[in-house]
Structure formats: C-alpha cells, structure tokens
Scaffold this active site. Structure first.
Site: not given
Length: 233
Positions: A46, A49
C-alpha cells in the site's frame, strides 16, 4: 471532539474500486511481494501504491510481530494520532487526533513538536502514532513515555528526516520507518490504512486487492532485501 478510536467502517465490507485492483495487479507484475509476511506485505504494497515508488520495498523497515500487535490494538479501538492534517485526510476510515492547530512554537520547540505533546496529554499511552511530515514531531515523540502500540515514522526532508527515523529504530519502539530521506503524508497514511483495511482474520485476500496466497516466512526487520539498500550512519 470525535472519539479517536471510533471505527467508521468495517474493513471486511470495503469495496475495492476496479482502478485500485488494476493498480495492484500492475504493481505485482513488476515486483514480487509474495515472500513478505501478511501484514508486512500489506504495508509495503500500500505504501508503494500510494507513491508509485517500488524502491520502498527495500527502503521500508518493520517487524511482523510488531505489526500484528498494532493491528490488534487498532481494531480494538486504540487512538490514532497524526502530526498534520494531510495525514489525517488520508485516513478516511478512522477518526484521528491532530493538535497542530492548537500548538505554538517556542524556544527550542517547534509547533509540530508542541502538537505531539498536546496529543499525548489527550490520548495517553497505547496509541498508534502516524508521523508523515515533520522530523521534529517524531523527535519529540521519542522523548515522551508514550508506550505506543505503533509508531509509523515516515517524515520527509533533507534535514533531520533520516536521522529521526534512525533514532526511532534505535529506540526499540514498535515501528514502521524507512532508511532514506523520502516519506511524506501520503505514504504514512497508506501504512496505517494497510492495517485498517486488513481484517481481524488476517486474510490477505481481503486486505490487499486480488492478493495470492503464499506461505509466510519469518519476519525480517527490513521489508526488502538488505543487499539492495544499506542504512547510512
């Protein structure tokens, strides 16, 4: 003031947008994260990302056991404290505490550091601290007897950022940090969101869009391979 421990949404009920699913598919096509333990993998993916920066796979440092304890505390309602509103804006599924608007600077004390003092007076020990902007906020937290459930220390900058994160690791507190000067509000919020989105069942398939199941090796202190990135003294 909103209860900082209130969970606003059930993480298992979170609907993943097709764009996010495709983003994670492309991420995994370029980087194999299957060797990471479940929560470490969730955090690493994450953060990458959020920044479109694959180098975080070797720059991030954390510990799976610390993440497991922090995950339980978070889902049990532990307070979440942030250093700036930009971090708070990125955490949409949990109320947070940010005292920067109430803080003032003084001799030897930055406004960010004072905000950390005020927040600790409000929440006490056992909170999760998410610092993505000011190194002085992280430095101040390390002077307090805060007994945190987790410190996500990812401040950014050429002055004091890497040094404050090194001090965090040396403190022995449960933490997510990185070695380099980079960081910022988006990646700090992303690290916390990874734990929020990861359900209490620790099912990676729910917390990380379209993740595959792989046996998890023992957790290592560095998220990525030490041979690719070395910490500077």
């Amino acid at each position: 003031m909103a209860d900082p421990g209130t969970r606003t949404t059930d993480p298992e009920a979170r609907v993943v947008h097709p764009i996010e699913q495709e983003s994670f598919r492309r991420l995994r096509a370029r980087l194999d994260t299957s060797h990471f333990p479940p929560l470490t993998r969730a955090v690493v993916e994450r953060v990458i990302h959020s920044a479109a920066d694959l180098d975080y796979a070797t720059d991030l440092m954390t510990d799976e056991a610390a993440l497991e304890k922090a995950h339980r505390a978070l889902h049990d309602g532990a307070p979440v404290v942030v250093d700036v509103e930009m971090v708070a804006a990125g955490i949409t599924r949990r109320n947070t505490v940010c005292r920067l608007k109430d803080a003032v600077s003084g001799p030897g004390l930055t406004r960010s550091a004072h905000a950390i003092r005020l927040a600790y007076e409000q929440v006490g020990p056992g909170a999760l601290w998410v610092i993505g902007c000011a190194p002085t906020a992280l430095e101040e937290l390390l002077t307090l007897d805060a007994a945190p459930a987790l410190v996500i220390g990812l401040p950014v900058g050429f002055v004091g950022a890497a040094e404050s994160k090194a001090a965090l690791r040396e403190s022995g507190l449960p933490a997510v940090s990185n070695v380099s000067e980079k960081g910022g509000s988006a990646v700090a919020a992303a690290a916390l969101n990874a734990l929020l989105y990861h359900p209490a069942s620790h099912s990676v398939a729910h917390s990380v869009p379209q993740a595959e199941s792989h046996p998890a090796p023992e957790a290592e202190s560095r998220a990525g391979s030490p041979s690719k990135s070395k910490e500077k003294s």
